[in-house]
Scaffold this motif. Structure first.
Motif, PDB file in Angstrom:
ATOM      1  N   LEU A  34      39.522  36.334  57.095  1.00 43.42           N
ATOM      2  CA  LEU A  34      39.419  37.556  56.299  1.00 43.42           C
ATOM      3  C   LEU A  34      40.432  37.557  55.165  1.00 43.42           C
ATOM      4  CD1 LEU A  34      38.828  40.279  59.058  1.00 43.42           C
ATOM      5  CD2 LEU A  34      37.178  39.367  57.407  1.00 43.42           C
ATOM      6  N   ALA A  35      41.641  37.040  55.420  1.00 40.94           N
ATOM      7  CA  ALA A  35      42.644  36.957  54.356  1.00 40.94           C
ATOM      8  C   ALA A  35      42.178  36.020  53.243  1.00 40.94           C
ATOM      9  CB  ALA A  35      43.974  36.480  54.941  1.00 40.94           C
ATOM     10  N   VAL A  36      41.625  34.873  53.623  1.00 38.94           N
ATOM     11  CA  VAL A  36      41.097  33.928  52.635  1.00 38.94           C
ATOM     12  C   VAL A  36      39.954  34.571  51.855  1.00 38.94           C
ATOM     13  CG1 VAL A  36      39.833  31.755  52.353  1.00 38.94           C
ATOM     14  CG2 VAL A  36      41.818  31.861  53.871  1.00 38.94           C
ATOM     15  N   LEU A  37      39.097  35.292  52.559  1.00 40.59           N
ATOM     16  CA  LEU A  37      37.946  35.922  51.918  1.00 40.59           C
ATOM     17  C   LEU A  37      38.384  36.973  50.898  1.00 40.59           C
ATOM     18  CD1 LEU A  37      34.932  36.332  51.645  1.00 40.59           C
ATOM     19  CD2 LEU A  37      35.006  37.868  53.614  1.00 40.59           C
ATOM     20  N   ILE A  38      39.361  37.790  51.241  1.00 39.50           N
ATOM     21  CA  ILE A  38      39.841  38.823  50.314  1.00 39.50           C
ATOM     22  C   ILE A  38      40.407  38.177  49.058  1.00 39.50           C
ATOM     23  CG2 ILE A  38      41.605  40.596  49.999  1.00 39.50           C
ATOM     24  CD1 ILE A  38      41.176  41.306  52.983  1.00 39.50           C
ATOM     25  N   ALA A  39      41.188  37.115  49.246  1.00 39.38           N
ATOM     26  CA  ALA A  39      41.749  36.423  48.082  1.00 39.38           C
ATOM     27  C   ALA A  39      40.639  35.827  47.218  1.00 39.38           C
ATOM     28  CB  ALA A  39      42.714  35.331  48.546  1.00 39.38           C
ATOM     29  N   TRP A  40      39.631  35.252  47.856  1.00 40.48           N
ATOM     30  CA  TRP A  40      38.540  34.636  47.096  1.00 40.48           C
ATOM     31  C   TRP A  40      37.698  35.678  46.377  1.00 40.48           C
ATOM     32  CZ3 TRP A  40      38.079  29.985  45.387  1.00 40.48           C
ATOM     33  CH2 TRP A  40      36.874  29.554  44.856  1.00 40.48           C
ATOM     34  N   ILE A  41      37.521  36.835  46.976  1.00 34.30           N
ATOM     35  CA  ILE A  41      36.794  37.908  46.290  1.00 34.30           C
ATOM     36  C   ILE A  41      37.518  38.295  45.003  1.00 34.30           C
ATOM     37  CG2 ILE A  41      36.167  40.358  46.424  1.00 34.30           C
ATOM     38  CD1 ILE A  41      35.493  39.907  49.366  1.00 34.30           C
ATOM     39  N   GLY A  42      38.862  38.330  45.061  1.00 33.83           N
ATOM     40  CA  GLY A  42      39.623  38.613  43.853  1.00 33.83           C
ATOM     41  C   GLY A  42      39.381  37.582  42.772  1.00 33.83           C
ATOM     42  N   VAL A  43      39.375  36.306  43.153  1.00 34.37           N
ATOM     43  CA  VAL A  43      39.093  35.237  42.195  1.00 34.37           C
ATOM     44  C   VAL A  43      37.683  35.387  41.632  1.00 34.37           C
ATOM     45  CG1 VAL A  43      38.811  32.741  41.917  1.00 34.37           C
ATOM     46  CG2 VAL A  43      40.712  33.640  43.271  1.00 34.37           C
ATOM     47  N   TYR A  44      36.736  35.665  42.495  1.00 39.84           N
ATOM     48  CA  TYR A  44      35.340  35.795  42.076  1.00 39.84           C
ATOM     49  C   TYR A  44      35.173  36.920  41.057  1.00 39.84           C
ATOM     50  CZ  TYR A  44      30.274  36.281  42.364  1.00 39.84           C
ATOM     51  OH  TYR A  44      28.940  36.362  42.053  1.00 39.84           O
ATOM     52  N   LEU A  45      35.802  38.058  41.320  1.00 32.89           N
ATOM     53  CA  LEU A  45      35.665  39.193  40.415  1.00 32.89           C
ATOM     54  C   LEU A  45      36.323  38.928  39.072  1.00 32.89           C
ATOM     55  CD1 LEU A  45      36.268  42.173  42.882  1.00 32.89           C
ATOM     56  CD2 LEU A  45      34.093  41.337  41.977  1.00 32.89           C
ATOM     57  N   LEU A  46      37.361  38.101  39.055  1.00 32.30           N
ATOM     58  CA  LEU A  46      37.996  37.740  37.794  1.00 32.30           C
ATOM     59  C   LEU A  46      37.113  36.804  36.961  1.00 32.30           C
ATOM     60  CD1 LEU A  46      41.718  37.129  38.847  1.00 32.30           C
ATOM     61  CD2 LEU A  46      40.838  38.990  37.421  1.00 32.30           C
ATOM     62  N   VAL A  47      36.341  35.966  37.634  1.00 32.21           N
ATOM     63  CA  VAL A  47      35.568  34.926  36.942  1.00 32.21           C
ATOM     64  C   VAL A  47      34.188  35.415  36.522  1.00 32.21           C
ATOM     65  CG1 VAL A  47      34.467  32.666  37.227  1.00 32.21           C
ATOM     66  CG2 VAL A  47      36.802  33.039  38.062  1.00 32.21           C
ATOM     67  N   VAL A  48      33.528  36.157  37.385  1.00 33.22           N
ATOM     68  CA  VAL A  48      32.100  36.437  37.206  1.00 33.22           C
ATOM     69  C   VAL A  48      31.870  37.755  36.483  1.00 33.22           C
ATOM     70  CG1 VAL A  48      29.934  36.900  38.428  1.00 33.22           C
ATOM     71  CG2 VAL A  48      31.438  35.062  39.201  1.00 33.22           C
ATOM     72  N   ASP A  49      30.933  37.724  35.555  1.00 34.42           N
ATOM     73  CA  ASP A  49      30.484  38.911  34.844  1.00 34.42           C
ATOM     74  C   ASP A  49      29.555  39.704  35.750  1.00 34.42           C
ATOM     75  OD1 ASP A  49      29.568  40.845  33.142  1.00 34.42           O
ATOM     76  OD2 ASP A  49      28.293  39.480  31.975  1.00 34.42           O
ATOM     77  N   GLN A  50      29.988  40.856  36.182  1.00 37.81           N
ATOM     78  CA  GLN A  50      29.212  41.631  37.148  1.00 37.81           C
ATOM     79  C   GLN A  50      28.055  42.411  36.519  1.00 37.81           C
ATOM     80  OE1 GLN A  50      29.698  41.415  40.512  1.00 37.81           O
ATOM     81  NE2 GLN A  50      31.046  39.782  39.817  1.00 37.81           N
ATOM     82  N   GLN A  51      27.894  42.341  35.194  1.00 41.25           N
ATOM     83  CA  GLN A  51      26.851  43.112  34.538  1.00 41.25           C
ATOM     84  C   GLN A  51      25.448  42.619  34.872  1.00 41.25           C
ATOM     85  OE1 GLN A  51      27.646  45.887  32.874  1.00 41.25           O
ATOM     86  NE2 GLN A  51      29.748  45.399  33.499  1.00 41.25           N
ATOM     87  N   ARG A  52      25.358  41.437  35.498  1.00 42.67           N
ATOM     88  CA  ARG A  52      24.031  40.900  35.790  1.00 42.67           C
ATOM     89  C   ARG A  52      23.387  41.544  37.014  1.00 42.67           C
ATOM     90  NH1 ARG A  52      27.209  36.450  36.379  1.00 42.67           N
ATOM     91  NH2 ARG A  52      26.002  35.283  34.859  1.00 42.67           N
TER      92      ARG A  52
END
Length: 602
Positions: free
Chosen positions: A230-248
């Motif tokens: 879960l700790a790894v997942l939370i950190a990766w979600i942060g990375v994902y949100l920084l990289v990916v354009d959520q407007q799609r």
């Protein structure tokens, strides 16, 4: 808690079951190798190779690029390494497909062994996972396989480690499980589901073994694994949100439900019996399943039969079925919310490339279900020659059906214009380099290979970036050439979409000097696109000028003394062309000329 393997194992079984399992994996690899080596680069594959040729392999911009909603640094690294070793050579990707499939199949075999031991029933979920056509599209497409295969390997490995952790209490399984989860995330963000799948598999295994508080027991016994994941997942979600354009993201729930229903009726259910048998394709789309009514009916009949027999035979099996149905829905909804809109074709759900993880989950849940205790009233289903014959015939028919679907998929997958385009293109570029020292005007590849929405990866300078025997690509050239839709080299001209208006100076047109830039009006506006302008000019010396559309990117163009002509690629829009002299004492007269697209002169 001690989750023991269900069922005693006879000494003879320990010999032939693993051998049979290895033989099945070898057969799968043989079939998949034929499919891999008959395939070729397709669509996103060229985006991966193009980026590998134009960016540093270890740069953050390359490894953490938003690739259509995916964050996949390890996949980029592997694709880039293979591409750098042998640019546009399919042998490397084909070998990587087979190797990744071997890793995924062995990881699944390990997980099934951890659950069932070397019982003969292990061969049933293994055979399904190895041969069902539900995993074909995600395997054959290199870019998709670099996501899917490492993810399902990590999923199977983490599930096995979680079971062993709860069963033995050995904390090294928590360490290796977290590492496997982290590795899976580097290839595909969908690997975020792995800890939840692992928890569900272990909890269900405890449940069918008779633990009345299975979830609580499994959480406590594997707390280090679950907390670390879960700790790894939370950190990766942060990375994902920084990289990916959520407007799609789309919230068209109606279309999402239609896609989900279509994936069940035309994908999952026929795949249970080795369907779909038939595939269709409209280039440049990937193939989609078009199962006849016969295989759809067989799929529903088989599903109903397995459901009824499992309830009659096994105790505490209901939650296993609910988990299977729940994952079949949950694994697809986020993808359809990202990919769908009111204009989405339902055939998207029939491409089946979003289902390889479902195959693994179904195999693991089937193994868990086989561990459930038998009902006293089901002794008529005990081991017998009749039962053995029915299972053997059913399995053989499933494999035969799956191999037929694989063969039909292989045929239609080879209907790919990319192979001839790239092969002709390499030969044409070598011919262009031998015929002239002039650079080749950078241009887009044929839309059936990559479309404009993939810019700049659809440019020749990206697709052929690592090819050595070719001319330089530039935004301006004196020798206008192009590749046609099959990749052949042709002489080219500029179409008259718009023309530059005649200049005010007789025998000069528009005079351009360092302190006197010129704006050349067009006879009409241009919409945003990649335009090409033919500049006919007279210069007094060597130097350079800067050219741009009135609403576009500036392009630096070298000029030579005398009366000359140069072709310039101008991205942008507007109703005029701006020209600025960069070299001291340079004077350039610019005459009228066309602005438009490239067209062959032949």
């Amino acid at each position: 808690m001690n989750i023991r393997r269900a069922g005693a194992q006879r000494p003879g079984v320990v010999t032939w079951v693993p051998r049979t399992a290895v033989a099945l994996i070898a057969l799968q690899l043989l079939v998949r190798a034929v499919l891999a080596f008959h395939g070729y680069f397709y669509w996103d594959d060229l985006i991966l190779t193009g980026r590998a040729g134009t960016q540093g392999l270890l740069s953050a911009s390359y490894l953490f690029d938003d690739h259509d909603g995916h964050v996949m640094p390890a996949a980029f690294l592997i694709a880039g390494g293979i591409t750098r070793l042998a640019p546009l050579d399919w042998i490397g990707p084909a070998i990587s497909l087979v190797v990744l499939q071997l890793v995924a199949s062995l990881a699944l075999l390990r997980a099934l062994y951890v659950i069932l031991g070397w019982r003969p029933v292990l061969l049933l979920p293994l055979t399904f996972a190895l041969f069902t056509p539900l995993g074909l599209p995600a395997f054959s497409w290199w870019a998709a396989a670099l996501n899917a295969l490492p993810m399902i390997a990590a999923m199977a490995w983490v599930c096995a480690d979680a079971i062993l952790l709860v069963r033995t209490g050995n904390q090294r399984y928590a360490v290796t499980g977290v590492i496997a989860f982290l590795v899976g995330l580097q290839f595909f963000e969908k690997a975020a589901v792995i800890p939840f799948v692992a928890f569900a598999v272990v909890a269900l295994l405890a449940h069918v073994a008779g633990d009345g508080a299975a979830c609580k027991t499994v959480w406590r016994s594997g707390i280090r694994l679950w907390a670390a994941c879960l700790a790894v997942l939370i950190a990766w979600i942060g990375v994902y949100l920084l990289v990916v354009d959520q407007q799609r993201w789309s919230f068209d729930l109606g279309m999402t439900s239609d896609l989900l229903l279509r994936s069940v009726t035309h994908g999952i259910v026929p795949g249970l019996v080795g369907g779909p048998w038939d595939w269709q394709r409209w280039a440049p789309a990937s193939p989609w399943a078009t199962p006849p009514l016969t295989v759809m009916a067989l799929g529903w009949a088989a599903l109903a039969a397995v459901f009824v027999v499992s309830l009659v035979r096994k105790q505490r099996i209901g939650w296993v079925w609910l988990a299977a149905i729940g994952y079949a829905v949950a694994c697809q909804i986020p993808i359809y919310l990202m990919r769908s809109s009111q204009f989405t074709a339902l055939e998207l759900a029939q491409t089946l490339r979003y289902l390889p993880d479902l195959v693994v989950v179904l195999a693991l849940l089937a193994a868990v279900g086989l561990c459930a205790p038998n009902r006293e009233t089901s002794r008529w289903l005990d081991s017998s020659r009749a039962r053995t014959a029915v299972v053997a015939v059913g399995t053989a028919l499933f494999v035969a059906s799956s191999l037929y679907s694989t063969a039909t998929f292989n045929t239609i997958w080879q209907d790919n214009p990319t192979r001839s385009y790239l092969q002709n293109g390499r030969a044409s570029l070598a011919q262009a380099a031998a015929a002239s020292d002039a650079p080749m005007l950078d241009q887009e590849v044929d839309p059936l290979i990559l479309q404009r929405i993939q810019w700049p990866e659809n440019l020749l300078s990206h697709v052929f970036a690592l090819i050595r025997d070719r001319p330089e690509f530039a935004a301006a050239t004196t020798d206008l050439r192009m590749l046609d839709m099959s990749g052949r080299l042709l002489g080219a001209k500029v179409t008259w979409v718009r023309s530059m208006q005649l200049g005010p100076l007789p025998s000069c047109g528009y005079l351009v000097q360092p302190d006197a830039p010129a704006r050349i009006p067009l006879d009409g506006p241009l919409l945003p696109s990649e335009w090409t302008a033919e500049l006919n000019y007279l210069a007094n010396s060597d130097g350079s000028i800067t050219v741009s559309l009135s609403e576009g990117t500036q392009v630096k163009v070298p000029v030579r003394p005398g009366l000359n002509r140069v072709f310039v690629r101008l991205p942008g829009a507007g109703d005029a062309i701006d020209v600025q002299a960069n070299t001291s004492a340079l004077s350039v007269c610019v005459a009228s000329g066309p602005v438009g697209y490239l067209a062959p002169t032949e």
